[in-house]
Design a protein around this motif. Structure first.
Motif, PDB file in Angstrom:
ATOM      1  N   LEU A 102       0.820  -1.202   0.000  1.00  0.00           N
ATOM      2  CA  LEU A 102       0.000   0.000   0.000  1.00  0.00           C
ATOM      3  C   LEU A 102       0.852   1.249   0.000  1.00  0.00           C
ATOM      4  CD1 LEU A 102      -2.837  -1.015   2.457  1.00  0.00           C
ATOM      5  CD2 LEU A 102      -2.922  -0.882  -0.033  1.00  0.00           C
ATOM      6  N   ALA A 103       2.061   1.143   0.527  1.00  0.00           N
ATOM      7  CA  ALA A 103       3.025   2.239   0.460  1.00  0.00           C
ATOM      8  C   ALA A 103       4.378   1.605   0.229  1.00  0.00           C
ATOM      9  CB  ALA A 103       3.030   3.039   1.763  1.00  0.00           C
ATOM     10  N   SER A 104       5.177   2.213  -0.624  1.00  0.00           N
ATOM     11  CA  SER A 104       6.501   1.648  -0.840  1.00  0.00           C
ATOM     12  C   SER A 104       7.536   2.746  -0.777  1.00  0.00           C
ATOM     13  CB  SER A 104       6.571   0.942  -2.197  1.00  0.00           C
ATOM     14  OG  SER A 104       6.326   1.856  -3.229  1.00  0.00           O
ATOM     15  N   VAL A 105       8.625   2.447  -0.116  1.00  0.00           N
ATOM     16  CA  VAL A 105       9.698   3.398   0.031  1.00  0.00           C
ATOM     17  C   VAL A 105      10.992   2.633  -0.177  1.00  0.00           C
ATOM     18  CG1 VAL A 105      10.830   5.047   1.553  1.00  0.00           C
ATOM     19  CG2 VAL A 105       8.374   4.695   1.721  1.00  0.00           C
ATOM     20  N   ALA A 106      11.862   3.159  -1.004  1.00  0.00           N
ATOM     21  CA  ALA A 106      13.136   2.497  -1.229  1.00  0.00           C
ATOM     22  C   ALA A 106      14.243   3.534  -1.212  1.00  0.00           C
ATOM     23  CB  ALA A 106      13.133   1.781  -2.581  1.00  0.00           C
ATOM     24  N   LEU A 107      15.357   3.177  -0.665  1.00  0.00           N
ATOM     25  CA  LEU A 107      16.519   4.049  -0.628  1.00  0.00           C
ATOM     26  C   LEU A 107      17.633   3.349  -1.374  1.00  0.00           C
ATOM     27  CD1 LEU A 107      18.041   6.532   0.454  1.00  0.00           C
ATOM     28  CD2 LEU A 107      18.522   5.224   2.511  1.00  0.00           C
TER      29      LEU A 107
ATOM     30  N   ILE B 186      19.312   8.099  -3.844  1.00  0.00           N
ATOM     31  CA  ILE B 186      18.010   8.363  -4.440  1.00  0.00           C
ATOM     32  C   ILE B 186      16.974   7.727  -3.525  1.00  0.00           C
ATOM     33  CG2 ILE B 186      16.519   8.064  -6.452  1.00  0.00           C
ATOM     34  CD1 ILE B 186      19.074   7.550  -8.101  1.00  0.00           C
ATOM     35  N   PHE B 187      15.908   8.462  -3.230  1.00  0.00           N
ATOM     36  CA  PHE B 187      14.863   7.994  -2.334  1.00  0.00           C
ATOM     37  C   PHE B 187      13.539   8.001  -3.085  1.00  0.00           C
ATOM     38  CE2 PHE B 187      12.130   8.896   1.546  1.00  0.00           C
ATOM     39  CZ  PHE B 187      12.319   7.644   2.114  1.00  0.00           C
ATOM     40  N   PHE B 188      12.897   6.857  -3.188  1.00  0.00           N
ATOM     41  CA  PHE B 188      11.619   6.720  -3.883  1.00  0.00           C
ATOM     42  C   PHE B 188      10.514   6.590  -2.837  1.00  0.00           C
ATOM     43  CE2 PHE B 188      13.395   6.078  -8.036  1.00  0.00           C
ATOM     44  CZ  PHE B 188      14.632   5.517  -7.798  1.00  0.00           C
ATOM     45  N   VAL B 189       9.500   7.435  -2.955  1.00  0.00           N
ATOM     46  CA  VAL B 189       8.369   7.396  -2.031  1.00  0.00           C
ATOM     47  C   VAL B 189       7.106   7.131  -2.854  1.00  0.00           C
ATOM     48  CG1 VAL B 189       7.058   8.644  -0.279  1.00  0.00           C
ATOM     49  CG2 VAL B 189       9.505   9.128  -0.569  1.00  0.00           C
ATOM     50  N   GLY B 190       6.369   6.115  -2.467  1.00  0.00           N
ATOM     51  CA  GLY B 190       5.144   5.796  -3.189  1.00  0.00           C
ATOM     52  C   GLY B 190       3.945   5.729  -2.274  1.00  0.00           C
ATOM     53  N   GLY B 191       2.788   5.896  -2.842  1.00  0.00           N
ATOM     54  CA  GLY B 191       1.539   5.650  -2.154  1.00  0.00           C
ATOM     55  C   GLY B 191       1.179   6.584  -1.028  1.00  0.00           C
TER      56      GLY B 191
END
Length: 173
Positions: free
Chosen positions: A23-28, A71-76
């Motif tokens: 439901l939420a995804s975060v990757a560094l 790089i930081f990806f923030v989703g949802g």
């Protein structure tokens, strides 16, 4: 006892569970495979903007970023509570503000700020309402020196039927 109270768990655990179920995804990601701090390099950031209307829309056409250490990806990010229930149903302006509040929390947890965001993707079920209600958020982004490239995408429905807005972001250091 309500179902919500029966399953009440600590906020961080709920957040981690939401990530685990997608439901939420975060990757560094880091160029050297480890978390990097802003002190390791200075960004060389160039805004590419061949058209003048960008100021009106509050976006840039492109961001060229050199010397990136992470790089930081923030989703949802959407207007939902700790149980993933919609907050502010029917109120586009409040849903946008709440989603950006949540974005700032996620960014802060990883040591980022809105000024580090180089890309935003907006999803909305009502583009006309979004345009009408986005002004305060645009001012918020400007005040925090956030100049992302962005895309606005109209969708039929989001994860919850009464959600009207969701965003994803990419930040760099």
């Amino acid at each position: 006892m309500s179902v919500q109270n029966q399953f009440k768990v600590p906020r961080r655990r709920v957040f981690n569970s939401l990530i685990a179920v997608g439901l939420a995804s975060v990757a560094l990601l880091s160029t050297n495979g480890h978390a990097a701090t802003n002190t390791e390099s200075k960004l060389d950031r160039t805004i590419v903007n061949p058209w003048d209307w960008r100021e009106y829309m509050g976006l840039v056409q492109g961001n060229e970023v050199k010397n990136v250490s992470s790089i930081f990806f923030v989703g949802g990010q959407a207007s939902v509570d700790e149980y993933a229930a919609t907050v502010h149903p029917g109120d586009m302006g409040k849903q946008i503000a709440h989603a950006f509040d949540k974005l700032e929390i996620v960014l802060g947890e990883a040591g980022y700020e809105l000024s580090d965001v180089v890309r935003l993707t907006y999803y909305t079920t009502d583009i006309a309402k979004f345009r009408k209600e986005f002004g305060p958020t645009l001012e918020r982004l400007k005040a925090k020196n956030c100049n992302p490239s962005a895309a606005l995408i109209g969708v039929a429905e989001l994860a919850n039927p009464d959600l009207m807005f969701e965003l994803e972001a990419t930040a760099v250091k």
